[in-house]
Design a protein around this motif. Structure first.
Motif, PDB file in Angstrom:
ATOM      1  N   ARG A   1       0.596  -1.055  -0.112  1.00 32.51           N
ATOM      2  CA  ARG A   1      -0.563  -0.057  -0.422  1.00 32.51           C
ATOM      3  C   ARG A   1       0.522   1.455  -0.681  1.00 32.51           C
ATOM      4  O   ARG A   1       1.708   1.327   0.584  1.00 32.51           O
TER       5      ARG A   1
ATOM      6  N   TYR B   1       4.394   9.565  -0.348  1.00 28.53           N
ATOM      7  CA  TYR B   1       3.686   8.753   0.177  1.00 28.53           C
ATOM      8  C   TYR B   1       3.708   7.796   0.851  1.00 28.53           C
ATOM      9  O   TYR B   1       5.602   7.870   0.920  1.00 28.53           O
TER      10      TYR B   1
ATOM     11  N   LEU C   1      -3.084  12.306  -8.793  1.00 21.62           N
ATOM     12  CA  LEU C   1      -2.884  11.310  -8.325  1.00 21.62           C
ATOM     13  C   LEU C   1      -3.740  10.568  -7.224  1.00 21.62           C
ATOM     14  O   LEU C   1      -4.319  12.080  -6.199  1.00 21.62           O
ATOM     15  N   PRO C   2      -4.358   9.765  -6.266  1.00 21.33           N
ATOM     16  CA  PRO C   2      -5.291   9.474  -5.813  1.00 21.33           C
ATOM     17  C   PRO C   2      -4.484   9.375  -4.616  1.00 21.33           C
ATOM     18  O   PRO C   2      -3.330   9.702  -3.965  1.00 21.33           O
TER      19      PRO C   2
ATOM     20  N   TRP D   1      -2.864   3.362  -2.531  1.00 23.38           N
ATOM     21  CA  TRP D   1      -2.889   2.675  -3.798  1.00 23.38           C
ATOM     22  C   TRP D   1      -2.580   1.436  -3.324  1.00 23.38           C
ATOM     23  O   TRP D   1      -2.103   1.129  -1.686  1.00 23.38           O
TER      24      TRP D   1
ATOM     25  N   TYR E   1      -1.689  -2.824  -9.184  1.00 25.50           N
ATOM     26  CA  TYR E   1      -2.529  -1.322  -7.779  1.00 25.50           C
ATOM     27  C   TYR E   1      -3.384  -0.910  -8.131  1.00 25.50           C
ATOM     28  O   TYR E   1      -4.122  -0.564  -9.458  1.00 25.50           O
ATOM     29  N   ARG E   2      -4.120  -0.789  -7.221  1.00 30.87           N
ATOM     30  CA  ARG E   2      -5.919  -0.097  -7.819  1.00 30.87           C
ATOM     31  C   ARG E   2      -5.905   1.278  -6.435  1.00 30.87           C
ATOM     32  O   ARG E   2      -5.147   0.366  -5.262  1.00 30.87           O
ATOM     33  N   SER E   3      -6.126   2.330  -6.841  1.00 34.43           N
ATOM     34  CA  SER E   3      -6.280   3.669  -6.397  1.00 34.43           C
ATOM     35  C   SER E   3      -7.860   3.363  -5.260  1.00 34.43           C
ATOM     36  O   SER E   3      -8.895   2.886  -5.803  1.00 34.43           O
ATOM     37  N   SER E   4      -7.848   4.347  -4.729  1.00 36.40           N
ATOM     38  CA  SER E   4      -8.905   4.577  -3.977  1.00 36.40           C
ATOM     39  C   SER E   4      -9.924   5.430  -4.865  1.00 36.40           C
ATOM     40  O   SER E   4     -11.423   4.855  -4.475  1.00 36.40           O
TER      41      SER E   4
ATOM     42  N   TRP F   1      -3.677   1.171 -11.537  1.00 34.61           N
ATOM     43  CA  TRP F   1      -2.377   0.651 -12.582  1.00 34.61           C
ATOM     44  C   TRP F   1      -1.835  -0.099 -12.674  1.00 34.61           C
ATOM     45  O   TRP F   1      -1.636  -0.750 -11.592  1.00 34.61           O
TER      46      TRP F   1
ATOM     47  N   LEU G   1      -1.728   4.739 -15.397  1.00 34.72           N
ATOM     48  CA  LEU G   1      -3.045   4.366 -15.381  1.00 34.72           C
ATOM     49  C   LEU G   1      -3.581   4.276 -16.365  1.00 34.72           C
ATOM     50  O   LEU G   1      -3.585   4.141 -17.438  1.00 34.72           O
TER      51      LEU G   1
END
Length: 136
Positions: free
Chosen positions: A17, A26, A94-95, A98, A106-109, A114, A132
């Motif tokens: 994450r 991040y 950007l989210p 991730w 990766y899945r973002s919020s 991604w 993305l």
């Protein structure tokens, strides 16, 4: 991850994450800081497309053009400031988060996916390029 442009050690231990700590930092689950160094939508390919009279975007395998947002994240040891809430961070390309999925994406919020283009280490510096993916 064959698109790695540099000769470096490929890293297979990807962060599970990445949470937004503040506007430009991040944190992963090991409390390591990742800085988004570049955010782009393939500018070189866009210039080429414009020169050929095509709309801006990225060429896909079928010769079509698609926009693809990419971000280069670099792991760096930095002094962390005070964490910010999403409302303090404000709007961004950007989210806020991730999360790594079992298939390596990766899945973002915001529920987008991604692709991990590459994750390398050169002289103890880790770089990770995320792209993305288009909505299915």
């Amino acid at each position: 991850m064959a698109e790695c442009p540099l000769r470096g050690e490929e890293v297979t231990d990807h962060p599970d994450r990445l949470w937004a700590w503040d506007k430009f930092v991040y944190l992963d689950e090991k409390q390591r800081a990742w800085l988004p160094l570049t955010i782009e939508v393939q500018p070189a390919l866009e210039r080429m497309a414009r020169q050929q009279g095509q709309p801006p975007g990225v060429w896909d395998a079928l010769g079509r053009i698609e926009d693809r947002l990419r971000v280069l994240l670099r792991q760096e040891d930095i002094l962390l400031g005070t964490p910010m809430t999403p409302s303090q961070i404000g709007p961004s390309l950007l989210p806020i988060l991730w999360q790594l999925y079992p298939d390596g994406r990766y899945r973002s919020s915001d529920s987008s996916f991604w692709r991990l283009v590459y994750h390398i280490k050169i002289d103890s510096v880790e770089d990770m390029l995320l792209e993305l993916l288009p909505d299915d």
